[in-house]
Structure formats: C-alpha cells, structure tokens
Design an enzyme around this catalytic site. Structure first.
Site, PDB file in Angstrom:
ATOM      1  CG  HIS A 251      -0.271  -0.250   2.527  1.00 16.33           C
ATOM      2  ND1 HIS A 251       0.087  -1.527   2.915  1.00 16.33           N
ATOM      3  CD2 HIS A 251       0.105   0.571   3.536  1.00 16.33           C
ATOM      4  CE1 HIS A 251       0.650  -1.476   4.113  1.00 16.33           C
ATOM      5  NE2 HIS A 251       0.688  -0.213   4.504  1.00 16.33           N
TER       6      HIS A 251
ATOM      7  CG  HIS B  87       0.840   5.112   4.303  1.00 19.49           C
ATOM      8  ND1 HIS B  87      -0.009   4.984   5.373  1.00 19.49           N
ATOM      9  CD2 HIS B  87       1.632   4.008   4.316  1.00 19.49           C
ATOM     10  CE1 HIS B  87       0.257   3.840   6.005  1.00 19.49           C
ATOM     11  NE2 HIS B  87       1.252   3.237   5.383  1.00 19.49           N
TER      12      HIS B  87
HETATM   13  P1  5GP Z   1       1.707   0.155   7.425  1.00  9.60           P
HETATM   14  O1  5GP Z   1       2.281   0.373   8.791  1.00  9.60           O
HETATM   15  O2  5GP Z   1       1.523  -1.296   7.110  1.00  9.60           O
HETATM   16  O3  5GP Z   1       2.455   0.898   6.361  1.00  9.60           O
HETATM   17  O4  5GP Z   1       0.281   0.843   7.441  1.00  9.60           O
HETATM   18  C1  5GP Z   1      -0.902   0.168   7.679  1.00  9.60           C
HETATM   19  C2  5GP Z   1      -1.987   1.221   7.771  1.00  9.60           C
HETATM   20  O5  5GP Z   1      -3.232   0.566   7.684  1.00  9.60           O
HETATM   21  C3  5GP Z   1      -1.986   2.006   9.087  1.00  9.60           C
HETATM   22  O6  5GP Z   1      -1.843   3.391   8.793  1.00  9.60           O
HETATM   23  C4  5GP Z   1      -3.341   1.685   9.703  1.00  9.60           C
HETATM   24  O7  5GP Z   1      -3.935   2.778  10.347  1.00  9.60           O
HETATM   25  C5  5GP Z   1      -4.153   1.230   8.502  1.00  9.60           C
HETATM   26  N1  5GP Z   1      -5.203   0.274   8.821  1.00  9.60           N
HETATM   27  C6  5GP Z   1      -5.088  -0.837   9.609  1.00  9.60           C
HETATM   28  N2  5GP Z   1      -6.259  -1.500   9.660  1.00  9.60           N
HETATM   29  C7  5GP Z   1      -7.125  -0.798   8.873  1.00  9.60           C
HETATM   30  C8  5GP Z   1      -8.487  -0.994   8.514  1.00  9.60           C
HETATM   31  O8  5GP Z   1      -9.155  -1.955   8.940  1.00  9.60           O
HETATM   32  N3  5GP Z   1      -9.053  -0.067   7.681  1.00  9.60           N
HETATM   33  C9  5GP Z   1      -8.342   1.003   7.203  1.00  9.60           C
HETATM   34  N4  5GP Z   1      -9.004   1.847   6.395  1.00  9.60           N
HETATM   35  N5  5GP Z   1      -7.055   1.203   7.500  1.00  9.60           N
HETATM   36  C10 5GP Z   1      -6.450   0.324   8.330  1.00  9.60           C
END
Ligand code: 5GP
Length: 121
Positions: free
Chosen positions: A107, A109
């Site tokens: 993903h 951001h």
């Molecule tokens: P990472 O740390 O993997 O780059 O980011 C994961 C992101 O996914 C985090 O910013 C977190 O807030 C978001 N996230 C986790 N669970 C969910 C969810 O169930 N729905 C949404 N919309 N975002 C999520």
C-alpha cells in the site's frame, strides 16, 4: 514469505470489511486510513496479491505496475492534493519489518491537506 490471504486489506478487497472508498478501477482500490496521521491520509493498494513493493516490482505485470503508479496520481487529483492542482503530498510505502510495515499487502500512504513535515522521524 507467502502472501497472507487473511490480512486486513485482502479482506477489504473482498468486501468482508468495510472501508471509506475514495477510488477504484481494474488495478487499484483507494480508501481512507482508519487512523489518519495527517488531515488527509489515504491508502492506495493494488488489487493483486502483493506483499510489498519489492514483491510487486519483481512479480507484477507491467500493466499492474502502470496501473498502480497512475492510480496514485488519480487519487491525489480526486483528493485535490495533486501538484497538478498546485498542491502537494507525500506518497510513502513501508516495506517489511525494518520499513515499519504492519499490513502485509502493498500500500501507498498519501499524506496531505497540510504541510506534512519531516520525512523520517
Ligand atoms: P503500514 O504500517 O503497514 O504501512 O500501514 C498500515 C496502515 O493501515 C496504518 O496506517 C493503519 O492505520 C491502517 N489500517 C489498519 N487496519 C485498517 C483498517 O481496517 N481499515 C483502514 N481503512 N485502514 C487500516
């Protein structure tokens, strides 16, 4: 590492968990982060099963790669934060443990709507 079909974004893609959708096409789904870190905090994910950016760039088709790259800008335009509209934002992908990745589905951001500040904290 094998792709985990039960990760949260896989469930969102299958419609098993709701999301606040921003945009969708054949290659990407975009929705708001559940825990926003900036005024605007969107996520853009490929529809294919890719764990992280290195997995994606190694195994995705050119069509999928173009689709994701273009998807980022399409979403930025939709959110009104694109440089084409005189604004700006940060696109960031965390990759694996050292990169701070929590959800094992690639993903980007998109942080914007305000000055996003220091690049790394
Ligand atoms: P990472 O740390 O993997 O780059 O980011 C994961 C992101 O996914 C985090 O910013 C977190 O807030 C978001 N996230 C986790 N669970 C969910 C969810 O169930 N729905 C949404 N919309 N975002 C999520």
């Amino acid at each position: 590492m094998k792709y985990d079909d039960n990760n949260i974004f896989a469930k969102i893609l299958r419609g098993e968990i709701p999301c606040k959708k921003i945009y969708e096409d054949d290659f990407v789904l975009s929705f708001y982060d559940i825990s926003p870190q900036k005024k605007i905090h969107a996520l853009v994910i490929p529809k294919g099963k890719y764990i992280d950016l290195d997995d994606f760039n190694s195994n995705a088709s050119n069509e999928e790669i173009i689709g994701l790259m273009k998807g980022v800008t399409t979403v930025a335009k939709k959110l009104g934060i694109s440089s084409i509209d005189g604004k700006g934002y940060r696109a960031l992908a965390n990759i694996s443990d050292d990169g701070g990745q929590e959800v094992p589905h690639l993903h980007f951001h998109l942080f914007g709507g305000e000055k996003v500040g220091k690049m790394v904290s």
